[in-house]
Enzyme design. Structure first.
Site, mmCIF file in Angstrom:
data_model
loop_
_atom_site.group_PDB
_atom_site.id
_atom_site.type_symbol
_atom_site.label_atom_id
_atom_site.label_comp_id
_atom_site.label_asym_id
_atom_site.label_seq_id
_atom_site.Cartn_x
_atom_site.Cartn_y
_atom_site.Cartn_z
ATOM 1 N N ASP A 44 28.410 12.772 11.682
ATOM 2 C CA ASP A 44 27.234 11.792 12.807
ATOM 3 C C ASP A 44 26.973 12.444 13.952
ATOM 4 O OD1 ASP A 44 27.697 8.268 11.439
ATOM 5 O OD2 ASP A 44 27.126 10.917 10.324
ATOM 6 N N ALA A 45 28.233 12.916 14.327
ATOM 7 C CA ALA A 45 27.956 13.405 15.998
ATOM 8 C C ALA A 45 27.734 14.716 16.302
ATOM 9 C CB ALA A 45 30.049 14.242 16.129
ATOM 10 N N ASP A 48 24.025 13.741 15.716
ATOM 11 C CA ASP A 48 23.453 13.377 16.142
ATOM 12 C C ASP A 48 22.817 14.823 17.664
ATOM 13 O OD1 ASP A 48 24.823 10.351 16.746
ATOM 14 O OD2 ASP A 48 23.249 10.831 16.138
ATOM 15 N N SER A 93 17.376 -6.128 -9.221
ATOM 16 C CA SER A 93 16.065 -6.012 -9.424
ATOM 17 C C SER A 93 15.282 -7.205 -10.065
ATOM 18 C CB SER A 93 15.256 -4.995 -9.388
ATOM 19 O OG SER A 93 15.309 -4.098 -10.201
ATOM 20 N N LEU A 94 14.479 -7.160 -10.183
ATOM 21 C CA LEU A 94 13.226 -8.193 -11.226
ATOM 22 C C LEU A 94 13.063 -7.711 -11.978
ATOM 23 C CD1 LEU A 94 12.694 -11.086 -9.037
ATOM 24 C CD2 LEU A 94 14.489 -11.323 -10.924
ATOM 25 N N GLU A 127 9.414 -20.421 -7.504
ATOM 26 C CA GLU A 127 9.425 -20.238 -6.148
ATOM 27 C C GLU A 127 9.190 -18.398 -6.508
ATOM 28 O OE1 GLU A 127 13.539 -18.901 -4.899
ATOM 29 O OE2 GLU A 127 13.965 -18.857 -7.518
ATOM 30 N N LYS A 129 7.628 -15.482 -4.381
ATOM 31 C CA LYS A 129 8.472 -14.128 -4.515
ATOM 32 C C LYS A 129 8.273 -13.855 -3.011
ATOM 33 C CE LYS A 129 9.271 -9.994 -6.614
ATOM 34 N NZ LYS A 129 9.279 -8.750 -5.559
ATOM 35 N N ASP A 131 7.586 -11.261 0.357
ATOM 36 C CA ASP A 131 7.382 -10.534 0.281
ATOM 37 C C ASP A 131 8.237 -9.311 1.534
ATOM 38 O OD1 ASP A 131 6.779 -7.329 0.336
ATOM 39 O OD2 ASP A 131 5.132 -7.766 0.287
ATOM 40 N N TYR A 238 18.133 -17.262 -1.082
ATOM 41 C CA TYR A 238 18.130 -17.591 -2.683
ATOM 42 C C TYR A 238 18.380 -16.942 -4.125
ATOM 43 C CZ TYR A 238 15.863 -12.808 -2.810
ATOM 44 O OH TYR A 238 15.249 -11.928 -2.693
ATOM 45 N N LYS A 302 12.982 -18.233 -12.892
ATOM 46 C CA LYS A 302 14.602 -18.019 -12.870
ATOM 47 C C LYS A 302 15.152 -19.461 -14.349
ATOM 48 C CE LYS A 302 15.656 -16.315 -8.765
ATOM 49 N NZ LYS A 302 15.600 -16.677 -7.369
ATOM 50 N N LYS A 326 3.773 -11.556 -11.027
ATOM 51 C CA LYS A 326 3.819 -11.710 -10.117
ATOM 52 C C LYS A 326 2.009 -11.199 -9.752
ATOM 53 C CE LYS A 326 4.944 -8.284 -7.205
ATOM 54 N NZ LYS A 326 5.520 -6.596 -7.646
ATOM 55 N N CYS A 432 -21.673 11.031 20.218
ATOM 56 C CA CYS A 432 -21.576 9.405 20.359
ATOM 57 C C CYS A 432 -23.202 8.579 19.812
ATOM 58 C CB CYS A 432 -21.868 8.746 21.616
ATOM 59 S SG CYS A 432 -22.241 6.714 22.183
ATOM 60 N N CYS A 435 -25.765 7.018 22.776
ATOM 61 C CA CYS A 435 -26.472 7.726 23.246
ATOM 62 C C CYS A 435 -26.386 8.635 23.598
ATOM 63 C CB CYS A 435 -24.919 6.742 24.954
ATOM 64 S SG CYS A 435 -23.803 7.463 24.365
ATOM 65 N N CYS A 456 -16.594 8.508 23.478
ATOM 66 C CA CYS A 456 -17.671 8.650 23.679
ATOM 67 C C CYS A 456 -17.710 9.054 25.249
ATOM 68 C CB CYS A 456 -19.081 7.694 23.793
ATOM 69 S SG CYS A 456 -20.653 7.551 24.999
ATOM 70 N N CYS A 462 -23.857 4.510 28.469
ATOM 71 C CA CYS A 462 -24.174 3.885 26.177
ATOM 72 C C CYS A 462 -23.871 2.715 26.802
ATOM 73 C CB CYS A 462 -22.340 4.892 26.046
ATOM 74 S SG CYS A 462 -22.666 4.241 24.402
HETATM 75 S S1 IVH Z 1 16.246 -13.307 -7.179
HETATM 76 C C1 IVH Z 1 18.992 -10.969 -9.358
HETATM 77 N N1 IVH Z 1 14.361 -14.765 -6.022
HETATM 78 O O1 IVH Z 1 12.462 -8.984 -5.126
HETATM 79 C C2 IVH Z 1 18.497 -11.303 -9.410
HETATM 80 N N2 IVH Z 1 14.122 -12.190 -5.471
HETATM 81 O O2 IVH Z 1 12.039 -7.494 -7.569
HETATM 82 C C3 IVH Z 1 18.272 -11.427 -7.857
HETATM 83 N N3 IVH Z 1 12.919 -11.432 -4.075
HETATM 84 O O3 IVH Z 1 15.377 -7.453 -4.719
HETATM 85 C C4 IVH Z 1 17.261 -11.548 -7.032
HETATM 86 N N4 IVH Z 1 11.705 -13.391 -3.616
HETATM 87 O O4 IVH Z 1 14.247 -8.664 -2.565
HETATM 88 C C5 IVH Z 1 14.573 -13.709 -6.200
HETATM 89 N N5 IVH Z 1 12.692 -15.672 -4.976
HETATM 90 C C6 IVH Z 1 13.225 -14.569 -5.195
HETATM 91 C C7 IVH Z 1 12.682 -13.553 -4.518
HETATM 92 C C8 IVH Z 1 12.898 -12.422 -4.713
HETATM 93 C C9 IVH Z 1 11.797 -12.156 -3.204
HETATM 94 C C10 IVH Z 1 13.163 -10.013 -4.021
HETATM 95 C C11 IVH Z 1 14.434 -9.314 -3.833
HETATM 96 C C12 IVH Z 1 14.532 -8.665 -5.396
HETATM 97 C C13 IVH Z 1 12.911 -8.442 -5.419
HETATM 98 C C14 IVH Z 1 13.453 -8.022 -7.094
#
Ligand code: IVH
Length: 718
Positions: A44-45, A48, A93-94, A127, A129, A131, A238, A302, A326, A432, A435, A456, A462
C-alpha cells in the site's frame, strides 16, 4: 530512461509527460491486480507513493493531466487502502423475476421442492428492494466490531469507521442479544438528502452527483470517515449472516427483532400467502414508489419460515427461498427528430433532443437533455467514454430513453442497427443561436482542460441570457413576483414601447410610473385586464423591501444558489457591507478576499465568480438603479441574547472528539456565532482538536484566541 528519481521540480515538460503516461499505466495495472485479481504486487505504501508522485507532477504541469490520469478516476483508487473482510457467511444475491408468470413459477417451485401441494399454506414476506449498497454489520458481545461491504460476496471491504458514522445503525445491541450477531441490510441515501447535496454542490460550482445510489457508494468508500459522516446515509435491516443464536424462527420475526434492537426496518414489509396477494402487494408498492424518499427497484419475496428456508437451501449464488420481482425499467425506444440548443442565464448552451413522443414509465416524453457537446459524442464529464465508440447521438437516430424518478429524461444509447444511412455527426454550434456571439468552451485554470459547457460570450447583449436572467430574478425563491411569469417577461422584454419595456430588473419597479405617464395602457393589451394589472403592481410593490438572501440570490451571480446567498447574507449582514467587501476583494488577495474564502461552504470557484460579477461595471450600474427602487433588509441574526459567542467568528480545526464537525458548527451557529473555514484577522476564536496544524499556527501568529474542545464547551455552556 526512467525519470523516477528526478525531483519533480527538475523534470522537463517532455520527461513529465512521459512519466505521467508511465504512472497512469502502472497505477491502473496495480488497481487491476488489487481489485480484479485480488493479488496486489506492491505494498500500500508503494502504491501511495506512486499516486503522490503522479499528483505532484500534475500540480506542476496541470496542462499535462491525462484523460486516463489516476487522479481523475474516483472510486477505484481509494479502496486500495481499505482492509479486506472475509464474510463469516457469504453474502448472496437474489434471482430476478420480471413478470407475474415468473412469480407464479417461483411460488410453485417452492411447493414443488418441498413436495407439497400448492395450497397457500406457505407464507411469504414481500418487501421493497432497496436500491443501495448491501452491508454486513457484525456485533460481538453486543458491540459493533465490523462493517463490511458485499464485495464479491465472499470478501468485502472493511468500512467500519464509516459505518459508525451512520446514526441509524446502533453501536451497541441491547442486553440479551446473542454473542455474535451479523445484521445485514442496505445502506442508502434518501432522495431528499441527495437533492439537497446536489443543490449545495451546484451552488458551490462543483460537479453534481448522478444518483443517490452512486453517491451513497462514493460516500461509504471515503477514507476520511468525516466525509461519510457529512453525507447523511441511512440503513434498512432485512437479513443476517452469522448468528450465535437465532432470536426468531421466521423472516418477519427476525426483522421485528432487529427493529426492537434499534435498527430501521422497512414499513412496507408484509407477510402473505397467496400469489394473488403477493402480486397485489407488488402493485401497491409500485404505486407508492414515487412518494418514497428512497429509490427501490423491485419487491423481494422470501419464504417466511426459517425452517423451510433451511430445507430449500441455495443454488450456487442465490437462495431457492427468495426472489426479486423487478420493476420494469422506465426505458423506451424513440427517434431523435431534431437537436435544439437552449441558452441559459449564464450563457450555457444546452443541447436538447426533440423526440418523437413516447411513453416512458407512464409519462409522455418529448424532450431529453443532451447536456453538452461531449455528451452527444459519448464522453462523460471526466473525459471517460459513456457509450461505445461510434455511438454518438445524431438527428434521425433511434435511441433508448430513460426516465428515472423525477429526473429529466436522458438519452442512454443509440440503436446502431437503426441509424439512417445519411445520418451525420451533430455539429455543435460555434456561435450562440440567439445572439450570434462566439460560443466557447472555457479552459479550467486548474486542470488546463476544456470545460464541458459551451458558453455564449454575448453577456448582456444576448437576448436569451437577459430574459433568462429576468426570469430568474422574478422566480419563486428570488423576488417571487406573482403575475410576472415566463410569458410576461418575454412580452415586456420584446416590447419596443418605452412605457412597457422591461430589459433589466430595475425596469420592473419603474413600470407603474412609466405607465402613469403614458398613453399606451397595459390594461388595454390583450392578456392584461384592469384587475390583473392592479394585482401585478401590488405584487411588485410588495417586494420593494426584500430579505437579503433573496436579494443576493436574485442577482443571478454564477454559482450563487440559495444556500450560498444565505451564507453571504449571514456573514456580511447588510447588502452595503457585502457589496463593499466584494469590490475590496477584487485583487483576489488581501483581507476582503481572505474573509470571503474563509466562509465555510464557499469555495474558491464561487468566491471568484462573485468577485468577477462585481468587477463588471454593467452589473454595478444595474444594481445601482435597482437599489433606488428596492431595499434589501438587514440579515436576521439568530436570537442569541446572552450568548457568549454571539457575533464571534469561530474556526474549528483538528479532529473533534466530542462532536462531529457538523454538530459543532450547528451548535455554534445556533448561539449566534459565525463559523469560518480558515483563520484570518477577523477570526475571534479557534477551537483546536488533536492534530490541529496550520490553522492553529496561524491563529497563534495573528494573536487569535485559541482553545480546546473542553474549554469551548465550558464557554458555550457557561
Ligand atoms: S435479501 C440471500 N432483501 O439486493 C438474500 N436484498 O440482488 C439476501 N437488496 O445484495 C438479500 N433490498 O443488496 C434482500 N429487501 C431486500 C433487499 C435486498 C435490496 C439487495 C441486496 C442484495 C441484492 C440482491
Amino acid at each position: 530512461m526512467s525519470t523516477q528519481s528526478v525531483a519533480v521540480e527538475d523534470l522537463t515538460l517532455e520527461d513529465a509527460a512521459a512519466e505521467l503516461e508511465r504512472l497512469a499505466k502502472e497505477i491502473a495495472s496495480n488497481d487491476e491486480l488489487y481489485h480484479g485479481k485480488d493479488q496486489p504486487k506492491i505494498s500500500d505504501a508503494e502504491y501511495d507513493a506512486l499516486k503522490r508522485r503522479n499528483d505532484a507532477i500534475e500540480a506542476r504541469f496541470p496542462e499535462l493531466v491525462r484523460d486516463d490520469s489516476p487522479s481523475r478516476r474516483v472510486g477505484v483508487a481509494p479502496s486500495v487502502t481499505f482492509a479486506q473482510v472475509v464474510h463469516a457467511r457469504p453474502m448472496l444475491s437474489l434471482d430476478n423475476t420480471f413478470s407475474q408468470e415468473d412469480v407464479r413459477d417461483f411460488v410453485a417451485s417452492v411447493y414443488r421442492f418441498l413436495g407439497r401441494l400448492p395450497d397457500n399454506s406457505i407464507a411469504f414476506t414481500a418487501e421493497p428492494k432497496i436500491d443501495g449498497l448491501s452491508m454486513s454489520i457484525r456485533y460481538e458481545n453486543g458491540k459493533l466490531v465490523t462493517g463490511a461491504t458485499r464485495g464479491d460476496g465472499t470478501t468485502g471491504e472493511n468500512v467500519t469507521a464509516n459505518i459508525r458514522t451512520i446514526k441509524e445503525i446502533p453501536n451497541e445491541l441491547p442486553k440479551g442479544a446473542p454473542a455474535v450477531v451479523e445484521v445485514r441490510g442496505e445502506v442508502y441515501m434518501a432522495k431528499s438528502d441527495f437533492m439537497a447535496l446536489n443543490a449545495q454542490m451546484e451552488a458551490e460550482g462543483k460537479q453534481t452527483y448522478v444518483n443517490p445510489r452512486n453517491t451513497a457508494a462514493g460516500s461509504l468508500r471515503q477514507l476520511d470517515a468525516k466525509v461519510t459522516a457529512s453525507r447523511k446515509l441511512k440503513f434498512f435491516a432485512y437479513a443476517w449472516g452469522e448468528m450465535s443464536a437465532m432470536p426468531a424462527d421466521t423472516q418477519l420475526g427476525m426483522v421485528e427483532v432487529f427493529k426492537s434492537w434499534g435498527f430501521p426496518v422497512n414499513p412496507l414489509m408484509k407477510r402473505l400467502n397467496s400469489v394473488e396477494d403477493i402480486l397485489a402487494h407488488y402493485d401497491e408498492i409500485g404505486l407508492e414508489r414515487p412518494d418514497l424518499d428512497y429509490d427501490i427497484d423491485g419487491v423481494v419475496y422470501k419464504v417466511d419460515s426459517l425452517e423451510l428456508q433451511a430445507r430449500l437451501g441455495f443454488r450456487s449464488r442465490s437462495p431457492r427461498w427468495a426472489t426479486a420481482h423487478k420493476f420494469p425499467a422506465e426505458q423506451a425506444f424513440t427517434e431523435v427528430e431534431s437537436i435544439d440548443i437552449q441558452v441559459g442565464r449564464t450563457g450555457a448552451l444546452t443541447p436538447v433532443a426533440r423526440l418523437k413522443p413516447i411513453t416512458v414509465g407512464g409519462v409522455v416524453v418529448t424532450n431529453a437533455t443532451l447536456h453538452n457537446e461531449d455528451y452527444i459524442k459519448g464522453i462523460g464529464n471526466s473525459g471517460e467514454r459513456i457509450r461505445d465508440d461510434d455511438h454518438d447521438i445524431r438527428i434521425g437516430d433511434t435511441v433508448i430513453v430513460q426516465r428515472a424518478g423525477d429526473v429529466i429524461p436522458q438519452v442512454l444509447d443509440v440503436v446502431m442497427e437503426r441509424r439512417p444511412a445519411d445520418a451525420v455527426p451533430y455539429e455543435f454550434p460555434k456561435k450562440c443561436p440567439v445572439c450570434g456571439s462566439h460560443a466557447v468552451r472555457e479552459k479550467n485554470e486548474k486542470t488546463g482542460k476544456l470545460d464541458s459547457v459551451t458558453r455564449c460570450t454575448g453577456g448582456f447583449i444576448c437576448r436569451a441570457q437577459a430574459t433568462e436572467h429576468l426570469k430568474h430574478f422574478v422566480s419563486r425563491n428570488a423576488f417571487d413576483i406573482e403575475g410576472l411569469g415566463s410569458k410576461q417577461v418575454d412580452f415586456f422584454f420584446e416590447s419596443e414601447d418605452p412605457a412597457l419595456q422591461i430589459r433589466t430588473a430595475p425596469d420592473i419597479f419603474t413600470l407603474e410610473r412609466r405607465q402613469n405617464d403614458s398613453l399606451t395602457k397595459l390594461e388595454n393589451i390583450e392578456g392584461f385586464g384592469k384587475v390583473s394589472v392592479a394585482k401585478l403592481y401590488a405584487a411588485i410593490n410588495e417586494r420593494r423591501s426584500i430579505a437579503l438572501p433573496r436579494f443576493i440570490y436574485a442577482l443571478g451571480i454564477r454559482h450563487v444558489g440559495e444556500t450560498t446567498a444565505r451564507l453571504l447574507a449571514r456573514s456580511y449582514g447588510t447588502y452595503e457591507a457585502f457589496a463593499t467587501a466584494m469590490r475590496d476583494a477584487a485583487p483576489l488577495s488581501g483581507d476582503a478576499w481572505n474573509d470571503l474564502n474563509a466562509i465555510e461552504g464557499i469555495g474558491e470557484i464561487v468566491a471568484r465568480a462573485i468577485v468577477e460579477f462585481y468587477k463588471e461595471p454593467r452589473n454595478i450600474e444595474v444594481i445601482g438603479r435597482l437599489l433606488q427602487e428596492v431595499t434589501p433588509q438587514e440579515a436576521e441574526q439568530p436570537v442569541t441574547t446572552g450568548s457568549p459567542v454571539a457575533g464571534k467568528t469561530v474556526v474549528f480545526t483538528g479532529s473533534l472528539e466530542k462532536f462531529t464537525r457538523d454538530e459543532a458548527k450547528a451548535r455554534a451557529e445556533s448561539l449566534g456565532a459565525k463559523v469560518a473555514g480558515s483563520v484570518s484577522k477577523k477570526t475571534d476564536i479557534v477551537v483546536a482538536g488533536p492534530g490541529a496544524g496550520s490553522k492553529l499556527d496561524k491563529a497563534r501568529e495573528l494573536g487569535v484566541q485559541t482553545m480546546d474542545e473542553d474549554e469551548w464547551l465550558a464557554l458555550i455552556s457557561g
